[in-house]
Design an enzyme around this catalytic site. Sequence first.
Site, PDB file in Angstrom:
ATOM      1  N   GLY A  17       0.780  -1.246   0.000  1.00 47.30           N
ATOM      2  CA  GLY A  17       0.000   0.000   0.000  1.00 47.30           C
ATOM      3  C   GLY A  17       0.802   1.282   0.000  1.00 47.30           C
ATOM      4  CB  ILE A  18       0.265   4.314   2.094  1.00 45.68           C
ATOM      5  CG1 ILE A  18      -1.192   4.552   1.654  1.00 45.68           C
ATOM      6  CG2 ILE A  18       0.975   5.618   2.394  1.00 45.68           C
ATOM      7  CD1 ILE A  18      -2.093   5.135   2.738  1.00 45.68           C
ATOM      8  CG  ASP A  37       5.612  -4.971   6.021  1.00 43.22           C
ATOM      9  OD1 ASP A  37       5.078  -4.047   5.359  1.00 43.22           O
ATOM     10  OD2 ASP A  37       4.950  -5.812   6.663  1.00 43.22           O
ATOM     11  CB  VAL A  64       6.330  -1.174  14.495  1.00 44.63           C
ATOM     12  CG1 VAL A  64       6.899  -0.979  13.102  1.00 44.63           C
ATOM     13  CG2 VAL A  64       4.809  -1.356  14.465  1.00 44.63           C
ATOM     14  CE1 TYR A 159      -6.251   3.065  11.234  1.00 43.13           C
ATOM     15  CE2 TYR A 159      -7.788   4.863  10.834  1.00 43.13           C
ATOM     16  CZ  TYR A 159      -6.668   4.142  10.464  1.00 43.13           C
ATOM     17  OH  TYR A 159      -5.955   4.495   9.347  1.00 43.13           O
ATOM     18  CB  THR A 194      -4.110   0.138   0.631  1.00 38.00           C
ATOM     19  OG1 THR A 194      -4.780   0.128   1.904  1.00 38.00           O
ATOM     20  CG2 THR A 194      -3.682   1.545   0.283  1.00 38.00           C
TER      21      THR A 194
HETATM   22  P1  NAI Z   1      -1.661  -1.898   4.052  1.00 39.95           P
HETATM   23  O1  NAI Z   1      -2.412  -2.919   4.838  1.00 39.95           O
HETATM   24  O2  NAI Z   1      -1.673  -1.957   2.576  1.00 39.95           O
HETATM   25  O3  NAI Z   1      -0.136  -1.862   4.536  1.00 39.95           O
HETATM   26  C1  NAI Z   1       0.216  -1.864   5.892  1.00 39.95           C
HETATM   27  C2  NAI Z   1       1.558  -2.561   6.041  1.00 39.95           C
HETATM   28  O4  NAI Z   1       1.904  -2.518   7.431  1.00 39.95           O
HETATM   29  C3  NAI Z   1       1.525  -4.041   5.643  1.00 39.95           C
HETATM   30  O5  NAI Z   1       2.588  -4.327   4.746  1.00 39.95           O
HETATM   31  C4  NAI Z   1       1.670  -4.782   6.949  1.00 39.95           C
HETATM   32  O6  NAI Z   1       2.367  -6.018   6.834  1.00 39.95           O
HETATM   33  C5  NAI Z   1       2.460  -3.773   7.774  1.00 39.95           C
HETATM   34  N1  NAI Z   1       2.323  -4.029   9.203  1.00 39.95           N
HETATM   35  C6  NAI Z   1       1.213  -4.368   9.895  1.00 39.95           C
HETATM   36  N2  NAI Z   1       1.514  -4.586  11.177  1.00 39.95           N
HETATM   37  C7  NAI Z   1       2.837  -4.364  11.320  1.00 39.95           C
HETATM   38  C8  NAI Z   1       3.738  -4.446  12.403  1.00 39.95           C
HETATM   39  N3  NAI Z   1       3.328  -4.810  13.631  1.00 39.95           N
HETATM   40  N4  NAI Z   1       5.037  -4.133  12.192  1.00 39.95           N
HETATM   41  C9  NAI Z   1       5.467  -3.791  10.953  1.00 39.95           C
HETATM   42  N5  NAI Z   1       4.677  -3.734   9.881  1.00 39.95           N
HETATM   43  C10 NAI Z   1       3.371  -4.011  10.067  1.00 39.95           C
HETATM   44  O7  NAI Z   1      -2.234  -0.499   4.594  1.00 39.95           O
HETATM   45  P2  NAI Z   1      -2.128   0.992   4.023  1.00 39.95           P
HETATM   46  O8  NAI Z   1      -3.481   1.407   3.625  1.00 39.95           O
HETATM   47  O9  NAI Z   1      -1.011   1.131   3.086  1.00 39.95           O
HETATM   48  O10 NAI Z   1      -1.820   1.759   5.385  1.00 39.95           O
HETATM   49  C11 NAI Z   1      -0.600   2.387   5.675  1.00 39.95           C
HETATM   50  C12 NAI Z   1      -0.839   3.468   6.716  1.00 39.95           C
HETATM   51  O11 NAI Z   1      -1.736   4.442   6.188  1.00 39.95           O
HETATM   52  C13 NAI Z   1      -1.474   2.949   8.008  1.00 39.95           C
HETATM   53  O12 NAI Z   1      -0.898   3.626   9.110  1.00 39.95           O
HETATM   54  C14 NAI Z   1      -2.922   3.358   7.862  1.00 39.95           C
HETATM   55  O13 NAI Z   1      -3.563   3.519   9.098  1.00 39.95           O
HETATM   56  C15 NAI Z   1      -2.771   4.674   7.127  1.00 39.95           C
HETATM   57  N6  NAI Z   1      -3.955   5.135   6.438  1.00 39.95           N
HETATM   58  C16 NAI Z   1      -4.505   4.391   5.422  1.00 39.95           C
HETATM   59  C17 NAI Z   1      -5.649   4.855   4.794  1.00 39.95           C
HETATM   60  C18 NAI Z   1      -6.316   4.104   3.694  1.00 39.95           C
HETATM   61  O14 NAI Z   1      -7.440   4.495   3.312  1.00 39.95           O
HETATM   62  N7  NAI Z   1      -5.725   3.051   3.151  1.00 39.95           N
HETATM   63  C19 NAI Z   1      -6.276   6.130   5.195  1.00 39.95           C
HETATM   64  C20 NAI Z   1      -5.584   6.821   6.251  1.00 39.95           C
HETATM   65  C21 NAI Z   1      -4.464   6.329   6.837  1.00 39.95           C
END
Ligand code: NAI
Length: 255
Positions: A17-18, A37, A64, A159, A194
């Site tokens: 994702g992001i 990750d 983390v 959250y 994502t």
């Molecule tokens: P995603 O699920 O695509 O990616 C998240 C990544 O974090 C994954 O690769 C996962 O393995 C990793 N992860 C999870 N737990 C972990 C841990 N304990 N230690 C290390 N890595 C860990 O999610 P996305 O959407 O890319 O989210 C990234 C950030 O953006 C998050 O903080 C999320 O809250 C934030 N966000 C996302 C939004 C959305 O609409 N997708 C909106 C606002 C914020």
Amino acid sequence: MPLLVSHIAAVTGAGSGIGRAIAAGYAREGARVVLLDINEKAAAEAAQEVRSAGGAADSFALDVTDRAACVALAKTIADTVGPVSILVNNAGINRRNAFTSDPDAVIKDWEDIMAINLTGTFNVTHAFIESLRATRGRIVNIGSIQSFVHVRTPNSAAYTASKHGVLGFTKALAAELGKHGVRVNAIGPGFIETPLNAQVRANNPDLVKIFLDHTPLGRAGKPEDIVGPAIFLASDLSAFVTGSIVMADGGYRTV
Ligand code: NAI
């Protein structure tokens, strides 16, 4: 001229994702990127993608929530890659259980979400602080529209609390670390497509509609939409910006 030459940038949650998009974007701007990750394989694949595109990338497994592992890995990276000058605290999860639903689930959500989204941000920042101080570095925390609002984002008290915490931590650290030349900012993504919200998109079209109806730009975001703000906050373009949150939400918070 690339904007991040001679920087070493560590990105948590960089396997998806992001975070994955930000790491690739930083590499395009000349940074050496370190992809972290809990999903080691995903981080390794993302790093390989960066190298295939001509960038410099390493990857490491990191949960983390494991404070000792964060400290140990920060030392390994300092010794083997170099001093991290940009840190993106991006790793995060979300779950949506009503506060009045099964108490075991609600308690587990609170513990896991706070441990990853908020305490994880603390753990990684604290582990890298010496490198960041030495390099007059930049910290970019990933907040959310839920760093502010809740009314249209139901069943996510944990959250929302975690992302308010991320913003509070951002401001407090900006105030404290400014004298060391370390800048600390956040990005507030709106609804970004994502894996994090794949289930919501598949099963809850009404919730997606609520988001889009309140997004003046009229579309969901893509991970790439967060890359520009992340480059801005990591680069000298934002040399006088600290303690701020850049909303990248299609205008969601304005209506
Ligand atoms: P995603 O699920 O695509 O990616 C998240 C990544 O974090 C994954 O690769 C996962 O393995 C990793 N992860 C999870 N737990 C972990 C841990 N304990 N230690 C290390 N890595 C860990 O999610 P996305 O959407 O890319 O989210 C990234 C950030 O953006 C998050 O903080 C999320 O809250 C934030 N966000 C996302 C939004 C959305 O609409 N997708 C909106 C606002 C914020």
